[in-house]
Design a protein around this motif. Structure first.
Motif, short mmCIF file in Angstrom:
data_model
loop_
_atom_site.label_atom_id
_atom_site.label_comp_id
_atom_site.label_asym_id
_atom_site.label_seq_id
_atom_site.Cartn_x
_atom_site.Cartn_y
_atom_site.Cartn_z
N HIS A 73 -5.46 0.89 -1.06
CA HIS A 73 -4.11 -0.08 -1.20
C HIS A 73 -3.20 0.25 -0.46
O HIS A 73 -2.57 1.48 -0.62
N GLU A 74 -2.34 -0.37 0.29
CA GLU A 74 -1.15 -0.21 1.00
C GLU A 74 0.14 -0.41 0.12
O GLU A 74 0.96 0.36 0.04
N TYR A 75 -0.17 -1.28 -0.67
CA TYR A 75 1.07 -1.68 -1.70
C TYR A 75 0.61 -1.38 -3.19
O TYR A 75 -0.33 -1.44 -3.27
N PRO A 76 1.76 -1.03 -3.78
CA PRO A 76 2.96 -1.11 -3.70
C PRO A 76 3.47 0.01 -2.75
O PRO A 76 2.81 0.98 -2.59
N MET A 77 4.84 -0.09 -2.16
CA MET A 77 5.32 0.95 -1.31
C MET A 77 6.78 1.44 -1.83
O MET A 77 7.30 0.77 -2.75
N VAL A 78 7.02 2.39 -1.41
CA VAL A 78 8.38 2.95 -1.76
C VAL A 78 9.12 3.37 -0.58
O VAL A 78 8.52 4.06 0.42
N ASN A 79 10.76 3.06 -0.49
CA ASN A 79 11.44 3.67 0.75
C ASN A 79 12.15 4.91 0.14
O ASN A 79 12.31 5.16 -0.84
N SER A 80 13.03 5.13 1.26
CA SER A 80 13.73 6.48 0.92
C SER A 80 14.92 6.20 0.12
O SER A 80 15.58 7.25 -0.55
N GLU A 81 15.18 4.92 -0.30
CA GLU A 81 16.10 4.95 -1.58
C GLU A 81 15.60 4.61 -2.76
O GLU A 81 16.41 4.82 -3.58
N GLY A 82 14.48 4.78 -2.84
CA GLY A 82 13.79 4.54 -4.04
C GLY A 82 13.46 3.25 -4.43
O GLY A 82 13.31 2.86 -5.65
N ARG A 83 13.69 2.35 -3.55
CA ARG A 83 13.14 1.00 -3.79
C ARG A 83 11.68 0.83 -3.68
O ARG A 83 10.82 1.38 -3.13
N VAL A 84 11.45 -0.24 -4.68
CA VAL A 84 9.84 -0.46 -4.87
C VAL A 84 9.50 -1.64 -4.21
O VAL A 84 10.17 -2.57 -4.72
N ARG A 85 8.55 -1.75 -3.07
CA ARG A 85 8.27 -3.01 -2.71
C ARG A 85 6.74 -3.32 -3.03
O ARG A 85 5.75 -2.47 -2.75
N THR A 86 6.54 -4.50 -3.59
CA THR A 86 5.19 -4.94 -3.89
C THR A 86 4.75 -6.22 -3.45
O THR A 86 5.55 -6.79 -3.16
N GLN A 87 3.37 -6.50 -3.57
CA GLN A 87 2.95 -7.87 -2.95
C GLN A 87 1.72 -8.17 -3.74
O GLN A 87 0.99 -7.35 -4.33
N ILE A 88 1.59 -9.59 -3.93
CA ILE A 88 0.23 -9.88 -4.45
C ILE A 88 0.03 -11.41 -4.09
O ILE A 88 0.85 -12.09 -3.98
N PHE A 89 -1.34 -11.63 -3.80
CA PHE A 89 -1.74 -12.84 -3.37
C PHE A 89 -1.96 -13.81 -4.58
O PHE A 89 -2.83 -13.56 -5.36
N ALA A 90 -1.15 -15.01 -4.48
CA ALA A 90 -1.09 -15.61 -5.77
C ALA A 90 -0.72 -17.04 -5.36
O ALA A 90 0.38 -17.50 -5.48
N PRO A 91 -1.66 -17.89 -4.31
CA PRO A 91 -1.10 -18.95 -3.72
C PRO A 91 -0.68 -20.17 -4.69
O PRO A 91 0.27 -21.00 -4.11
N ASP A 92 -1.13 -20.16 -5.64
CA ASP A 92 -0.70 -21.12 -6.41
C ASP A 92 0.19 -21.04 -7.41
O ASP A 92 0.50 -21.78 -8.68
N ALA A 93 0.88 -19.89 -7.70
CA ALA A 93 1.72 -19.38 -8.62
C ALA A 93 2.86 -20.11 -8.35
O ALA A 93 3.44 -20.48 -7.22
N ASN A 94 3.82 -20.48 -9.76
CA ASN A 94 5.01 -21.04 -9.50
C ASN A 94 6.25 -19.71 -9.35
O ASN A 94 7.33 -20.15 -8.57
N TYR A 95 5.90 -18.77 -9.97
CA TYR A 95 7.05 -17.40 -9.44
C TYR A 95 6.26 -15.95 -9.97
O TYR A 95 5.23 -16.30 -10.64
N VAL A 96 6.37 -14.94 -9.15
CA VAL A 96 6.12 -13.80 -9.40
C VAL A 96 7.11 -12.93 -9.40
O VAL A 96 7.99 -13.05 -8.88
#
Lengths: 367, 367
Positions: free
Chosen positions: A41-64
């Protein structure tokens, strides 16, 4: 449960100054996969600031949303139905988190799962300058035994994990001191070896000649059913019985331990520190080394009759109450006790504070 | 990944006749919480038909599905925003599953998590008449050691789990035979002890006097990167090197083993059976007991030069290819081999078949 957790936070967690990601924040695009992702798994990811970036496939969701550090961050859907987004910078170290999909709180399927926040759920590792202390290195490794020990008082077979240092299986005439090490509220017996990496911290310290080899025993502190509003009426007796009258005899009879007070330590984080304090005060004849990690302090009066006490170690994160810890240790030192304080720089009430605390304490034990 | 799994199913999984829950099906209302739920969680539940009922709070979702046994079942939202519903009856034993929320496949946060289907995700236990074989009983318990062993060929420290039977730590002059036990495709080194309960199966058999105490070693079979379309070109060499040239020497040097072929067995499930077959054919000098659980067969010609072979054990579920297993074992017996077959009644290509297979094989080993 939520009420309990909030009350817990009110009691144990001090700081936590969260900076929100503003839309005009410039995000540094040097994200890399978190070190505790599921295989492949490539995600979640972290950058040098300590931010967390994630992704998820949810084509029919209203919000995530990405729910981390007490804040929910909106993810944004792209044309393929993938939701993606990031958090504000997080402290270095380990954090529990979850996703929220149309109101459902679920683990992020990209990560390995850890027991914390009273659930098995997602975790993320924000790289730190000193993460080398728990790296898997080409050194001799100890073993972590999962055991079931009989408990008459609870009429159950209870689980514990036992770290045996490198060489334990081979050097069959050698006997070892033992540290009993407790997790916090809403964690369990798996926490110290999984997110805490207690075994790897020890392997590395022993390889560097900085710690004496010793056994570590980690069991469930029976904490998670406690109503935190009722902390003052908290009854340590059931767990004290399991630990002192059932687990210690099992360990002493099944492992090659040095079976005396001088070779026995107890430490714990947060609620586990509170338990350490209560048990060592109730039973001053059992342990000679006491460790409280983000879990209160001793005052000199409380331990004045502890004749075989060799060390009091008290620690917390710099974002907790470092002055309280330092003052308490100064008082103990002035009263003639061998006491040590440790402040984990830049961390709050989370596992990186406690990994570092173990790393410090381990170098002082049984010497 | 999905393509790989489908191809795997085409190769290894045979039956699976799924009966869909019709709207006019009468559901028996005797649901109880699954035995592998997270602490304090009532859902998912299972009824006496083997139906799985789960629920999740997702007030803003458009749809939620329960995805189990290759079928997605619609859940229905109630007024409070809770989605609830159930599957058709499932086979007894252990199943991997997930939820689908508006197109997002996520673990059900109600369950403990297991590695299977190439992911850490939800599992459910459908009670069986013989689940007593892996119950936690008031008997002496062995330990499960998590170890890291050095692997020159892969330039890594590799993980394995080692079951030591009750008394191993105390009887420090006794030496034990060893079973090397492999997981299947899309599983890993944790699978046999977690969902397989190999340790509890052994504890109970030993307490009943039905199995000789022996050590079990479980490591990652390096299977999950295999393209199943390319199974014929599958190269066993890398894993064979790790197992035979690195792990066995580590175990023999760190544990009190009987270090000879007569006291060494290898078995595996599904893809792990395939690996067992390849390795035992390549290295007829290493193991004396061979076990294939839902993982192919041996024919007499293949093993004609295996001088120290003491037992061939071949098993599968009654919903797989039982005739293939029985015929192969008959052929082996006619050719003069000590061969045993076992058919797990009412189960398919899943872990209950393999728990039962281990329960059978363990009673035959090293005797």
């Amino acid at each position: 449960m939520n009420h309990k957790i909030k009350t817990l936070l009110a009691i144990f967690l001090i700081s936590g100054s969260y900076s929100f990601a503003q839309s005009d924040d410039k995000i540094i695009e040097d994200f890399e996969p978190s070190s505790v992702n599921q295989p492949g798994h490539e995600y979640p990811m972290v950058n040098s600031e300590g931010r967390v970036r994630t992704q998820i496939f949810a084509p029919d969701a209203n919000y995530v949303k990405l729910d981390i550090g007490g804040v929910k961050y909106d993810l944004v859907k792209n044309e393929e139905g993938m939701w993606i987004g990031e958090s504000a910078p997080q402290d270095v170290g380990f954090h529990y988190y979850q996703l929220n999909i149309d109101g459902a709180s679920v683990p992020d399927p990209g990560t390995l799962f850890y027991f914390g926040a009273c659930r098995w759920g997602s975790g993320i590792e924000i790289p730190s300058d000193d993460q080398d202390i728990f790296a898997v290195k080409n050194v001799p490794h100890g073993h972590v035994h999962e055991i079931l020990f009989p408990s008459e008082s609870t009429q159950t077979s209870r689980k514990a994990f036992v770290y045996t240092p490198p060489g334990y299986e081979k050097e069959t005439s050698k006997h070892y001191p033992v540290l009993y090490l407790q997790h916090g509220y809403c964690e369990n017996e798996t926490s110290w070896a999984r997110q805490g990496h207690a075994n790897l911290i020890m392997d590395n310290l022993i390889a560097e000649g900085k710690a004496k080899p010793f056994i570590i025993v980690m069991t469930y502190g029976m904490t998670n059913e406690i109503e935190f509003g009722g902390l003052r009426e908290f009854d340590i007796t059931p767990f004290q019985t399991v630990l002192v009258d059932e687990l210690i005899p099992y360990i002493d009879s099944n492992y090659r331990t040095l079976k005396n007070q001088e070779n026995r330590a107890m430490a714990g984080l947060s609620m586990g520190g509170f338990e350490t304090k209560l048990i060592t005060l109730n039973r001053p004849d059992v342990f000679s080394y006491y460790g409280l990690f983000s879990g209160g302090v001793y005052n000199p009066e409380e331990i004045k009759n502890h004749k075989n006490l060799k060390l009091v170690f008290i620690s917390c994160g710099s974002k907790e109450r470092p002055d309280g810890v330092k003052n308490a240790v100064s008082e103990l030192q002035e009263a003639g006790y061998n006491a040590e304080s440790y402040i984990s720089e830049g961390t709050a009430h989370e596992f990186h504070t406690w990994r570092r605390s173990l790393h410090q304490l381990a170098q002082l034990l049984f010497k």
